[in-house]
Enzyme design. Structure first.
Site: not given
Ligand code: PLP
Length: 397
Positions: A39, A143, A173, A230, A275, A322, A324
């Site tokens: 992602k 969530r 998760h 994951r 700045y 800054c 850039d």
């Molecule tokens: C982003 C995400 C992950 C990966 O998390 P990491 O901490 O980068 O390994 C896994 N599962 C879900 C549902 C996520 O949103």
């Protein structure tokens, strides 16, 4: 070096990404697959290139993204392995995702109804493919996800009985797997397991792909491997948090960020820099200007705090970063000349600047820093030890 890479470029070492997966695979139960989380453009590394390299590995069973658009983009770039959208998917994408055989997270009744309706409409036309879903269970993030109780069970039963839907997976998760104290994550894992047990007892159905572990869980909770894991951040060689043990798995950071000195000058004692004049030269100094800034994702929080590497030596950021450009003190690096390479992230000689170090110095989170690397930074991908593609990388993938 091609001219369009002179201002700034990110070098992404795809061999490092692949090696990180091998390291992950080595600590997993043999039957556990790796669903690579790509992602946010692979946490700023480039999702097309990263996924193409990862797809070559047998250990990689598929990919996860956050949005429908990210899933479509992977398919457009030729990624063939399973792709799961982890977040809520809005109905406008359902037909497209079913056609592309993209899996969706499901936890709302209206999603089930709409997917079924769309499946039946598509079947009338030209496509009998079912909508594959992974049911999201909320075991402690508050969530998204169904509750791990009788109410949630009713949802799973509904999904199992809905025409045109295939319940391929079920997942949860962790909210706190990256903390030293694993009791919260262990409790979530226990709640998830109990829910799966209840589900099996009540329906006799064993949903094929059960998953829960993110990067921190992979490294420190081997008992929670399940059918797939994951990993996100560790794919790119970055650590989920300073509390996660770093001796259990060897990670190689994949991304380096380089720029060049475009201006050099001597300033007198008392001269303000950038700045707001928050830096005033305490003595005569030699100052280099770097043509990169917070619009490239180089944090403004590094004003007067960060440093870069030039000729393998540290050059402190002076004054505000800054949009850039920013300035560094090269008084201690007399060999500096205009055009010299500047390392913002990565290794130069014996010194290394990591995303974690910049996160600490700027008061930000390494994940955020990686994701924020600007779209105007061209990427160079290396694989099998040589440059795989240049340009913006997106033409090739
Ligand atoms: C982003 C995400 C992950 C990966 O998390 P990491 O901490 O980068 O390994 C896994 N599962 C879900 C549902 C996520 O949103």
């Amino acid at each position: 070096m091609m001219e369009e890479f002179q201002r700034i470029y990110a070098q992404v070492d795809l061999d490092a990404v692949k090696e990180n997966v091998r390291q992950i695979k080595a600590v997993l139960a043999p039957k556990t697959g790796v669903m690579c989380v790509v992602k946010a453009d692979a946490y700023g590394h480039g999702a097309g290139a990263a996924a193409a390299a990862l797809e070559e590995l047998d250990a990689v069973s598929g990919f996860a993204v956050a949005t429908a658009e990210e899933a479509v983009e992977l398919r457009r770039k030729g990624i063939r392995k399973p792709v799961l959208v982890l977040g809520y998917t809005f109905p406008y994408s359902y037909e497209k995702l079913i056609r592309l055989d993209v899996r969706m997270a499901a936890f709302r009744y209206d999603t089930l109804e709409e997917l079924s309706r769309i499946h039946m409409a598509m079947r009338q036309k030209d496509c009998s493919r079912k909508a594959k879903i992974h049911i999201k269970v909320d075991t402690g993030m508050s969530r998204i996800g169904i509750t791990p109780d009788r109410e949630g069970l009713a949802f799973v039963k509904k999904a199992l009985g809905t025409e045109g839907i295939e319940v391929e997976g079920i997942f949860t998760h962790f909210a706190r797997a990256d903390e030293r104290d694993k009791s919260s994550a262990q409790k979530q894992y226990f709640v998830f397991r109990e829910f799966l047990r209840l589900l099996y007892e009540e329906t006799g159905v064993d949903i094929p792909i059960k998953h829960c572990s993110n990067s921190a869980g992979i490294v420190e909770m081997p008992e929670a491997n399940m059918d797939v894991v994951r990993p996100g951040i560790i794919l790119y060689g970055l650590w989920p948090s300073p509390e996660v043990r770093q001796d259990l798995i060897r990670l190689t950071p994949a991304l380096s960020l380089y720029s060049r000195v475009v201006y050099l000058k001597e300033i007198e004692k008392g001269t303000p820099v950038s700045y707001g004049g928050i830096f005033v030269a305490p003595k005569r100094m030699r100052v280099a200007t770097i043509p990169a800034g917070y619009a490239d994702g180089y944090p403004r929080g590094l004003s007067n705090k960060g440093y870069v590497l030039i000729h393998g030596k540290k050059a402190p950021v002076i004054g505000r970063v800054c949009m850039d450009q920013f300035m560094v003190d090269v008084s201690q690096i007399p060999e500096t000349v205009m055009g010299d390479q500047v390392t913002l992230i990565g290794k130069d000689g014996e010194e290394r600047i990591t995303m974690e170090m910049l996160g600490d110095l700027s008061g930000r989170f390494n994940y955020e820093l990686a994701c924020d690397l600007g779209k105007r930074i061209p990427r160079i991908y290396t694989k099998d030890g040589s440059v795989l593609c240049t340009g913006d990388g997106h033409q090739v993938f």
